[in-house]
Design a protein around this motif. Structure first.
Motif, PDB file in Angstrom:
ATOM      1  N   GLY A 101       0.800  -1.222   0.000  1.00  0.00           N
ATOM      2  CA  GLY A 101       0.000   0.000   0.000  1.00  0.00           C
ATOM      3  C   GLY A 101       0.827   1.264   0.000  1.00  0.00           C
ATOM      4  N   THR A 102       2.050   1.209  -0.556  1.00  0.00           N
ATOM      5  CA  THR A 102       2.941   2.369  -0.495  1.00  0.00           C
ATOM      6  C   THR A 102       2.561   3.419  -1.534  1.00  0.00           C
ATOM      7  N   GLY A 103       2.880   4.670  -1.209  1.00  0.00           N
ATOM      8  CA  GLY A 103       2.553   5.772  -2.094  1.00  0.00           C
ATOM      9  C   GLY A 103       3.219   5.657  -3.450  1.00  0.00           C
ATOM     10  N   ILE A 104       4.477   5.219  -3.495  1.00  0.00           N
ATOM     11  CA  ILE A 104       5.173   5.146  -4.775  1.00  0.00           C
ATOM     12  C   ILE A 104       4.530   4.113  -5.694  1.00  0.00           C
ATOM     13  N   GLN A 105       4.013   3.028  -5.122  1.00  0.00           N
ATOM     14  CA  GLN A 105       3.340   2.026  -5.954  1.00  0.00           C
ATOM     15  C   GLN A 105       2.029   2.578  -6.507  1.00  0.00           C
ATOM     16  N   TYR A 106       1.238   3.176  -5.639  1.00  0.00           N
ATOM     17  CA  TYR A 106      -0.001   3.799  -6.108  1.00  0.00           C
ATOM     18  C   TYR A 106       0.288   4.829  -7.203  1.00  0.00           C
ATOM     19  N   GLU A 107       1.270   5.678  -6.962  1.00  0.00           N
ATOM     20  CA  GLU A 107       1.567   6.762  -7.906  1.00  0.00           C
ATOM     21  C   GLU A 107       2.062   6.221  -9.247  1.00  0.00           C
ATOM     22  N   ASN A 108       2.905   5.186  -9.211  1.00  0.00           N
ATOM     23  CA  ASN A 108       3.498   4.682 -10.450  1.00  0.00           C
ATOM     24  C   ASN A 108       2.506   3.907 -11.309  1.00  0.00           C
ATOM     25  N   VAL A 109       1.530   3.268 -10.697  1.00  0.00           N
ATOM     26  CA  VAL A 109       0.559   2.492 -11.478  1.00  0.00           C
ATOM     27  C   VAL A 109      -0.576   3.365 -11.994  1.00  0.00           C
ATOM     28  N   THR A 110      -0.782   4.518 -11.394  1.00  0.00           N
ATOM     29  CA  THR A 110      -1.940   5.346 -11.739  1.00  0.00           C
ATOM     30  C   THR A 110      -1.989   5.769 -13.201  1.00  0.00           C
ATOM     31  N   PRO A 111      -0.892   6.206 -13.830  1.00  0.00           N
ATOM     32  CA  PRO A 111      -0.998   6.583 -15.248  1.00  0.00           C
ATOM     33  C   PRO A 111      -1.500   5.449 -16.136  1.00  0.00           C
ATOM     34  N   ALA A 112      -1.062   4.221 -15.869  1.00  0.00           N
ATOM     35  CA  ALA A 112      -1.523   3.088 -16.675  1.00  0.00           C
ATOM     36  C   ALA A 112      -3.018   2.866 -16.497  1.00  0.00           C
ATOM     37  N   LEU A 113      -3.478   2.857 -15.254  1.00  0.00           N
ATOM     38  CA  LEU A 113      -4.901   2.609 -15.011  1.00  0.00           C
ATOM     39  C   LEU A 113      -5.761   3.758 -15.523  1.00  0.00           C
ATOM     40  N   GLN A 114      -5.246   4.970 -15.471  1.00  0.00           N
ATOM     41  CA  GLN A 114      -5.995   6.104 -16.006  1.00  0.00           C
ATOM     42  C   GLN A 114      -6.090   6.058 -17.529  1.00  0.00           C
ATOM     43  N   SER A 115      -5.190   5.316 -18.177  1.00  0.00           N
ATOM     44  CA  SER A 115      -5.212   5.253 -19.636  1.00  0.00           C
ATOM     45  C   SER A 115      -6.189   4.208 -20.171  1.00  0.00           C
ATOM     46  N   LEU A 116      -6.809   3.423 -19.289  1.00  0.00           N
ATOM     47  CA  LEU A 116      -7.860   2.509 -19.743  1.00  0.00           C
ATOM     48  C   LEU A 116      -8.974   3.313 -20.405  1.00  0.00           C
ATOM     49  N   THR A 117      -9.451   2.830 -21.527  1.00  0.00           N
ATOM     50  CA  THR A 117     -10.525   3.525 -22.235  1.00  0.00           C
ATOM     51  C   THR A 117     -11.903   3.052 -21.810  1.00  0.00           C
ATOM     52  N   ARG A 118     -11.958   2.084 -20.934  1.00  0.00           N
ATOM     53  CA  ARG A 118     -13.219   1.609 -20.375  1.00  0.00           C
ATOM     54  C   ARG A 118     -13.174   1.777 -18.858  1.00  0.00           C
ATOM     55  N   PRO A 119     -14.324   1.924 -18.196  1.00  0.00           N
ATOM     56  CA  PRO A 119     -14.331   2.138 -16.747  1.00  0.00           C
ATOM     57  C   PRO A 119     -13.645   0.999 -15.995  1.00  0.00           C
ATOM     58  N   PHE A 120     -12.887   1.374 -14.969  1.00  0.00           N
ATOM     59  CA  PHE A 120     -12.145   0.409 -14.156  1.00  0.00           C
ATOM     60  C   PHE A 120     -12.801   0.312 -12.788  1.00  0.00           C
ATOM     61  N   TYR A 121     -13.109  -0.927 -12.364  1.00  0.00           N
ATOM     62  CA  TYR A 121     -13.780  -1.166 -11.091  1.00  0.00           C
ATOM     63  C   TYR A 121     -12.911  -2.080 -10.221  1.00  0.00           C
ATOM     64  N   PRO A 122     -12.083  -1.485  -9.353  1.00  0.00           N
ATOM     65  CA  PRO A 122     -11.183  -2.266  -8.510  1.00  0.00           C
ATOM     66  C   PRO A 122     -11.790  -2.571  -7.136  1.00  0.00           C
TER      67      PRO A 122
END
Length: 286
Positions: free
Chosen positions: A79-100
Motif C-alpha cells: 500500500g505504499t505511495g510510490i506504488q499507487y503513484e506509479n501504477v496510476t498513469p496506466a490505469l488512467q489510460s484505460l478507455t473503459r471504466p475500471f472497477y477495482p
C-alpha cells in the motif's frame, strides 16, 4: 509507451480477424469485461505487466467489445505511495471504466488512502465494496475487511447483496476465495467459516478472485465446486505458485452470451488471440 503499442496491436487484431468480433456470428454478446489480476511488484515499483495488459484491453475494446474492466486487488505492494503513484498513469489510460477492489496489500495502509487513488482511476469509486448491475448479471465487488478476510458484518453485507439480486445470477469479485478452493495453496484464502453462507446462495454463479499468483500453465485455475464456478485471475507482475521460476503476464475476459453461456478467455499480454488451452465456459443458473 502505452499509447505507442496500441495502434500496432489494434492493427494486428484487425488482420487476424479478431476473436472478439467473431461472436457476432453466434449468440449475441450481452456483456464482455476484462479482469486484471494482482500487481504489487517488488523490489521496484515498476508495472510492465499492467501497462501491457492495459494496451491489450484498450485494443480489444477498440476492435471488438469490452464494456468495463475489473480489478481483484493487490495493486500496490504494501500500500505504499510510490506504488499507487506509479501504477496510476496506466490505469488512467484505460478507455473503459475500471472497477477495482482492495486486497491484503492495500490493507497495509488505510482504506482512505486506497480510495484516494481509486477515485483517480474511476471517480465513481467512493466505497471499498459496492454493487453494480450491468445487465445480464449483477456484480458484487467485495473488498476484504482486513487482510484477505471478512468479518461477520462483511459476510452479512455480501449475503444481503446476493439475496437482493435473486433470482438473477451474481458474479462475486473478491480478492481471495475461501481457503481450500485451490489445493495448490489450500491454507491461503478467506478463513471466516461463514463464507459458506455466501457460496451457498443459489443465484451465485461465479467467484472471481486473485491473490494466489498462480501460473496458469501449471495449476488448475478454473473449477466448479457445487453450483459455483471459481475463476482465478493470474498476477500481472509476479508468479508465486507453484514457484517463482517462470512468469507470463496474463489477464482474463468474461463474455456473457444471450443464451446464458459464459465464456472465460485467457490472454497473454502482447497477443490479442485468446489461449485455447485455458478456455473455460459455463451456463448461468436459470
Amino acid at each position: 509507451m502505452i499509447k505507442g503499442f496500441a495502434a500496432a496491436l489494434i492493427a494486428a487484431l484487425a488482420l487476424a480477424g479478431g476473436a472478439v468480433a467473431q461472436d457476432n456470428a453466434h449468440d449475441p454478446v450481452l456483456l464482455r469485461f476484462a479482469v486484471l489480476g494482482d500487481a504489487e511488484p517488488k523490489p521496484c515499483a515498476l508495472f510492465p505487466g499492467v501497462e501491457a495488459a492495459v494496451v491489450d484491453v484498450n485494443a480489444l475494446a477498440e476492435s471488438g467489445r469490452i464494456d468495463f474492466v475489473v480489478g481483484v486487488g493487490d495493486i500496490a505492494h504494501k500500500g505504499t505511495g510510490i506504488q499507487y503513484e506509479n501504477v496510476t498513469p496506466a490505469l488512467q489510460s484505460l478507455t473503459r471504466p475500471f472497477y477495482p477492489i482492495m486486497g491484503n496489500e492495500e490493507h497495509n495502509d488505510t482504506v482512505e488512502r486506497y480510495l484516494e487513488f481509486a477515485r483517480q482511476w474511476n471517480p465513481d469509486i467512493t466505497e471499498p465494496s459496492y454493487v453494480r448491475d450491468p445487465g445480464p448479471v449483477v456484480m458484487v465487488h467485495a473488498s476484504p475487511d482486513f487482510g484477505r478476510d471478512f468479518n461477520d458484518d462483511g459476510i452479512d453485507w455480501i449475503v444481503e447483496q446476493i439475496a437482493a439480486a435473486a433470482p438473477r445470477p451474481v458474479f462475486l469479485v473478491v480478492h481471495a476465495a475461501q481457503a481450500g478452493v485451490y489445493p495448490e495453496d489450500a491454507d491461503k484464502g478467506v478463513q471466516n467459516p461463514r463464507f459458506q453462507e455466501v457460496v451457498g446462495q443459489a443465484n451465485l454463479a461465479a467467484v472471481i478472485s486473485g491473490d494466489l499468483h498462480m501460473d496458469m500453465d501449471r495449476t488448475v485455475h478454473s473449477r466448479q465446486i457445487g453450483h459455483v464456478h471459481y475463476l482465478h485471475i493470474p498476477a500481472l507482475e509476479r508468479t508465486k505458485i507453484p514457484d517463482e521460476t517462470h512468469h507470463t503476464p496474463m489477464y482474463r475476459v468474461f463474455t456473457v452470451l444471450e443464451g446464458g453461456e459464459v465464456r472465460v478467455d485467457t490472454y497473454e499480454t502482447g497477443n490479442l488471440e485468446p489461449l485455447s488451452r485455458h478456455d473455460y465456459s459455463f451456463t448461468l443458473p436459470q
